[in-house]
Design a protein around this motif. Structure first.
Motif, PDB file in Angstrom:
ATOM      1  N   GLY B 141     -12.306  66.972-148.216  1.00  0.00           N
ATOM      2  CA  GLY B 141     -11.004  67.507-147.829  1.00  0.00           C
ATOM      3  C   GLY B 141     -10.204  66.492-147.031  1.00  0.00           C
ATOM      4  O   GLY B 141     -10.735  65.853-146.124  1.00  0.00           O
ATOM      5  N   PHE B 142      -8.947  66.347-147.423  1.00  0.00           N
ATOM      6  CA  PHE B 142      -8.054  65.454-146.671  1.00  0.00           C
ATOM      7  C   PHE B 142      -6.755  66.198-146.400  1.00  0.00           C
ATOM      8  O   PHE B 142      -6.451  67.198-147.043  1.00  0.00           O
ATOM      9  N   ARG B 143      -5.969  65.659-145.442  1.00  0.00           N
ATOM     10  CA  ARG B 143      -4.730  66.356-145.094  1.00  0.00           C
ATOM     11  C   ARG B 143      -3.724  66.276-146.245  1.00  0.00           C
ATOM     12  O   ARG B 143      -3.114  67.259-146.623  1.00  0.00           O
ATOM     13  N   ASN B 144      -3.573  65.087-146.816  1.00  0.00           N
ATOM     14  CA  ASN B 144      -2.654  64.920-147.950  1.00  0.00           C
ATOM     15  C   ASN B 144      -3.077  63.719-148.780  1.00  0.00           C
ATOM     16  O   ASN B 144      -4.027  63.014-148.422  1.00  0.00           O
ATOM     17  N   SER B 145      -2.375  63.480-149.879  1.00  0.00           N
ATOM     18  CA  SER B 145      -2.794  62.440-150.832  1.00  0.00           C
ATOM     19  C   SER B 145      -2.830  61.059-150.189  1.00  0.00           C
ATOM     20  O   SER B 145      -3.663  60.228-150.531  1.00  0.00           O
ATOM     21  N   GLU B 146      -1.947  60.816-149.224  1.00  0.00           N
ATOM     22  CA  GLU B 146      -1.909  59.488-148.597  1.00  0.00           C
ATOM     23  C   GLU B 146      -3.140  59.229-147.733  1.00  0.00           C
ATOM     24  O   GLU B 146      -3.420  58.095-147.371  1.00  0.00           O
ATOM     25  N   LEU B 162     -11.895  67.428-154.830  1.00  0.00           N
ATOM     26  CA  LEU B 162     -10.997  67.152-153.706  1.00  0.00           C
ATOM     27  C   LEU B 162     -10.164  68.369-153.332  1.00  0.00           C
ATOM     28  O   LEU B 162      -9.825  69.195-154.184  1.00  0.00           O
ATOM     29  N   THR B 163      -9.858  68.446-152.044  1.00  0.00           N
ATOM     30  CA  THR B 163      -8.837  69.401-151.605  1.00  0.00           C
ATOM     31  C   THR B 163      -7.910  68.659-150.656  1.00  0.00           C
ATOM     32  O   THR B 163      -8.317  67.728-149.962  1.00  0.00           O
ATOM     33  N   VAL B 169      -3.130  66.511-153.955  1.00  0.00           N
ATOM     34  CA  VAL B 169      -4.207  66.109-154.872  1.00  0.00           C
ATOM     35  C   VAL B 169      -5.301  67.181-154.783  1.00  0.00           C
ATOM     36  O   VAL B 169      -5.551  67.727-153.711  1.00  0.00           O
ATOM     37  N   GLY B 170      -5.930  67.476-155.887  1.00  0.00           N
ATOM     38  CA  GLY B 170      -7.003  68.460-155.888  1.00  0.00           C
ATOM     39  C   GLY B 170      -6.470  69.855-155.617  1.00  0.00           C
ATOM     40  O   GLY B 170      -5.268  70.127-155.753  1.00  0.00           O
ATOM     41  N   GLU B 171      -7.381  70.735-155.225  1.00  0.00           N
ATOM     42  CA  GLU B 171      -6.940  72.102-154.923  1.00  0.00           C
ATOM     43  C   GLU B 171      -6.265  72.143-153.554  1.00  0.00           C
ATOM     44  O   GLU B 171      -6.605  71.387-152.660  1.00  0.00           O
ATOM     45  N   LYS B 172      -5.344  73.057-153.414  1.00  0.00           N
ATOM     46  CA  LYS B 172      -4.624  73.180-152.154  1.00  0.00           C
ATOM     47  C   LYS B 172      -5.401  74.062-151.177  1.00  0.00           C
ATOM     48  O   LYS B 172      -5.979  75.064-151.552  1.00  0.00           O
ATOM     49  N   GLY B 173      -5.379  73.651-149.902  1.00  0.00           N
ATOM     50  CA  GLY B 173      -5.973  74.500-148.870  1.00  0.00           C
ATOM     51  C   GLY B 173      -7.233  73.910-148.285  1.00  0.00           C
ATOM     52  O   GLY B 173      -7.543  72.740-148.498  1.00  0.00           O
ATOM     53  N   PHE B 174      -7.952  74.708-147.543  1.00  0.00           N
ATOM     54  CA  PHE B 174      -9.152  74.235-146.852  1.00  0.00           C
ATOM     55  C   PHE B 174     -10.350  74.234-147.803  1.00  0.00           C
ATOM     56  O   PHE B 174     -10.371  74.956-148.799  1.00  0.00           O
ATOM     57  N   ASN B 177     -11.958  77.346-149.221  1.00  0.00           N
ATOM     58  CA  ASN B 177     -11.234  78.129-150.238  1.00  0.00           C
ATOM     59  C   ASN B 177     -11.404  77.543-151.637  1.00  0.00           C
ATOM     60  O   ASN B 177     -10.847  78.068-152.598  1.00  0.00           O
ATOM     61  N   HIS B 178     -12.125  76.455-151.761  1.00  0.00           N
ATOM     62  CA  HIS B 178     -12.224  75.772-153.056  1.00  0.00           C
ATOM     63  C   HIS B 178     -12.967  76.642-154.075  1.00  0.00           C
ATOM     64  O   HIS B 178     -13.965  77.298-153.750  1.00  0.00           O
ATOM     65  N   SER B 179     -12.463  76.621-155.299  1.00  0.00           N
ATOM     66  CA  SER B 179     -13.036  77.467-156.356  1.00  0.00           C
ATOM     67  C   SER B 179     -14.511  77.161-156.624  1.00  0.00           C
ATOM     68  O   SER B 179     -15.265  78.022-157.096  1.00  0.00           O
TER      69      SER B 179
END
Lengths: 306, 255
Positions: B141-146, B162-163, B169-174, B177-179
């Motif tokens: 998990g990262f804060r944003n793509s950068e 990735l989230t 990038v990847g799924e949104k959220g924490f 919550n990843h599928s």
């Protein structure tokens, strides 16, 4: 060869470098790093009668040239000490000294009796200066009446060498050193940490869970040195100096001011070999200066016009 | 071999982004006793504000070349000073410190969950699993793509998901919550990242009775069990996260 030894009464220390309680665990944590038996003595983590969990986290904050802690005497109590720790430390070839604490005078007395019966513990350091406990600790060491009482009662039952660890959080530390001497202490050690505080501005709250804590490290050294110099000139019993000692030069400052020995504290967190390096540095200094006996250094500035 | 203090030479200081960098160090002695999840205490020279050492996870170890890497996030004065070091500079370390992850066996279904700089100890764990023939799923998990870094290295150790908090990038959220967590039943989950993330992973593991180890990042002074500053509140009382951790089994924590 230079003579590094000194004595508290008839208790001989092979050199003047000891470790400060609360910064050296039980000594065994340092076995990986160096031969602990090379030191003049080790002061083990503060012990109480009962198991104590200490204060909540966070208990540490880094400050310029130092740190605050509010550990609050976390330890497993004297029963655990006797059964689990003592067997591991009793054969170190150095003076193993227990730092004793309590909430009430009776606690100190009971603990001192227990420690007195441990054959290979030749001395105890009476901690009346911990700033991080709600009861006891510094409350004893900042009130002349209660300081006198606790030292007197412990002295009645403790027959080995008694070192009283003094608090710097007083108007006149000399007064407390004299009380210790009057009541039969064999030595005084100083300083414990200075009461301090830090605030995390980004979180807008105190850095420590207890809000205040004890400041240690080089930040306190000039204050500690002044107090050691004052006390060394006020009492006849040996003075053990500490407070921000990081190098042999720092240690030598304390000894020139009148300390018969030093305790290395916070420095061990940053360099686990700090104490033994300081010992080597003192020895090298003596060789370079042609000084054969460490006693020539102790209180040197007080004997000469400087 | 035990804990030791060494001056090591920096082989490379690789800046991955404005906030992340990796120092690669040449080992002076045999690194065979390094375990995934363990850390080193780094001395920061040159400023009164960086009095204490900085605890940093061991990111990757090359046992053949006898080198290892430390993964840093610039978080304050200490890491800022370290970020400016160059190849050839010397760094004073105490190592190896702390407990390690329990490396899973081949047939166990494993997920590694990392967030931000907390991805650091998971690569070494993944590689140790690979040696046992286990290929983990890895959820980063990262804060944003950068802010996404080192994903290719993790792809060598497992299947990476990735989230990002903003969904760039990847799924949104924490991460919780990843599928992936809905689709797959894991035997074991290993986690390192911000405390809020680890606590939500812990809660998921408790609810689903999944073995879970987390790596704590408590403030510490010494790193070898003498200052008692870095304590975690556990079912066995206050334990030092430097010697009883940083890796704790979830069952030990009061989360």
């Amino acid at each position: 060869m230079v003579n590094l030894g000194f004595s508290i009464g008839d208790l001989y220390f092979k050199n003047p470098v000891l470790t400060a309680s609360g910064t050296f665990g039980n000594g065994t944590e340092f076995d990986d790093f160096f031969d602990v038996s090379r030191l003049g003595g080790i002061l083990l983590k503060g012990t109480t009668l009962e198991n104590r969990e200490g204060n909540p986290y966070p208990r540490m904050a880094e400050t310029p040239s130092g740190m605050l802690n509010s550990v609050g005497l976390q330890n497993k109590g004297i029963d655990y000490f006797e059964s689990e720790i003592y067997p591991k430390v009793k054969n170190y070839d150095t003076n193993v000294i227990v730092n004793i604490n309590g909430s009430y005078i009776d606690d100190y007395v009971s603990l001192a009796e227990r420690i007195n019966s441990l054959e290979n513990i030749p001395a105890a350091e009476l901690n009346i200066s911990c700033p991080n406990v709600k009861m006891g600790g510094m409350a004893f060491g900042t009130n002349p009446v209660s300081a006198r009482e606790v030292i007197r009662e412990v002295r009645k039952v403790y027959r080995k060498k008694l070192i009283v660890k003094l608090s710097p959080n007083v108007t006149s530390i000399i007064e407390f050193a004299r009380i210790a001497e009057d009541e039969g202490a064999d030595s005084v050690s100083l300083i414990n940490t200075l009461l301090g505080m830090a605030i995390d501005v980004s979180k807008m709250k105190p850095s420590l869970a207890t809000i205040t804590g004890g400041l240690s490290g080089p930040a306190v050294k000039p204050v500690a040195l002044r107090m050691v110099w004052q006390v060394a000139n006020a009492v006849k019993i040996p003075v053990i100096g500490m407070g921000g000692i990081m190098t042999a030069t720092d240690a030598l400052e304390f000894m020139l001011a009148g300390a018969s020995a030093v305790q290395v504290g916070t420095a061990s967190f940053i360099d686990p070999q700090a104490s033994v390096k300081i010992l080597e540095g003192i020895e090298n200094f003596m060789i370079q200066k042609g000084i054969t006996d460490i006693g020539e250094i102790v209180g040197f500035i007080n004997r000469k016009s400087v | 071999m035990g804990k030791r203090t060494e001056d090591l030479i920096i082989i490379e200081n690789k800046h991955l982004s404005p906030e992340f960098f990796i120092l690669e160090l040449s080992g002076k002695d045999n690194l065979a006793d390094f375990r995934p999840g363990q850390f080193v205490q780094v001395r920061v020279e040159g400023s009164p504000e960086t009095f204490l050492r900085r605890p940093i996870s061991i990111y990757d170890v090359d046992f053949v070349k006898n080198t290892f890497k430390l993964f840093f996030q610039i978080a304050g004065k200490g890491t800022s000073v370290l970020s400016k070091l160059k190849a050839g500079d010397s760094l004073n370390l105490i190592y190896p410190l702390g407990t390690s992850f329990t490396v899973p066996e081949k047939n166990e279904k494993v997920l590694l969950v990392g967030g931000g700089v907390g991805i650091a100890p998971l690569l070494f764990l993944g590689k140790c699993m690979n040696e046992k023939g286990n290929i983990p799923d890895i959820l980063l998990g990262f804060r944003n793509s950068e802010r996404i870094v080192e994903v290719d290295q993790f792809r060598e150790a497992g299947k990476v998901f990735l989230t990002t908090e903003d969904g760039s990038v990847g799924e949104k959220g924490f991460v919780t919550n990843h599928s992936l967590l809905l689709q797959t039943k894991y035997d074991k989950i290993f986690c390192c990242g911000p405390e809020s993330m680890m606590k939500s992973v812990a809660s998921y593991c408790r609810k689903n009775s999944i073995f879970c180890e987390v790596s704590l990042e408590n403030l510490m002074a010494c790193g070898f069990g003498v200052c008692l500053c870095c304590v975690a509140d556990t079912v066995r009382g206050n334990l030092c996260s430097c010697i009883d951790g940083p890796v704790f089994n979830l069952n030990d924590l009061k989360w």
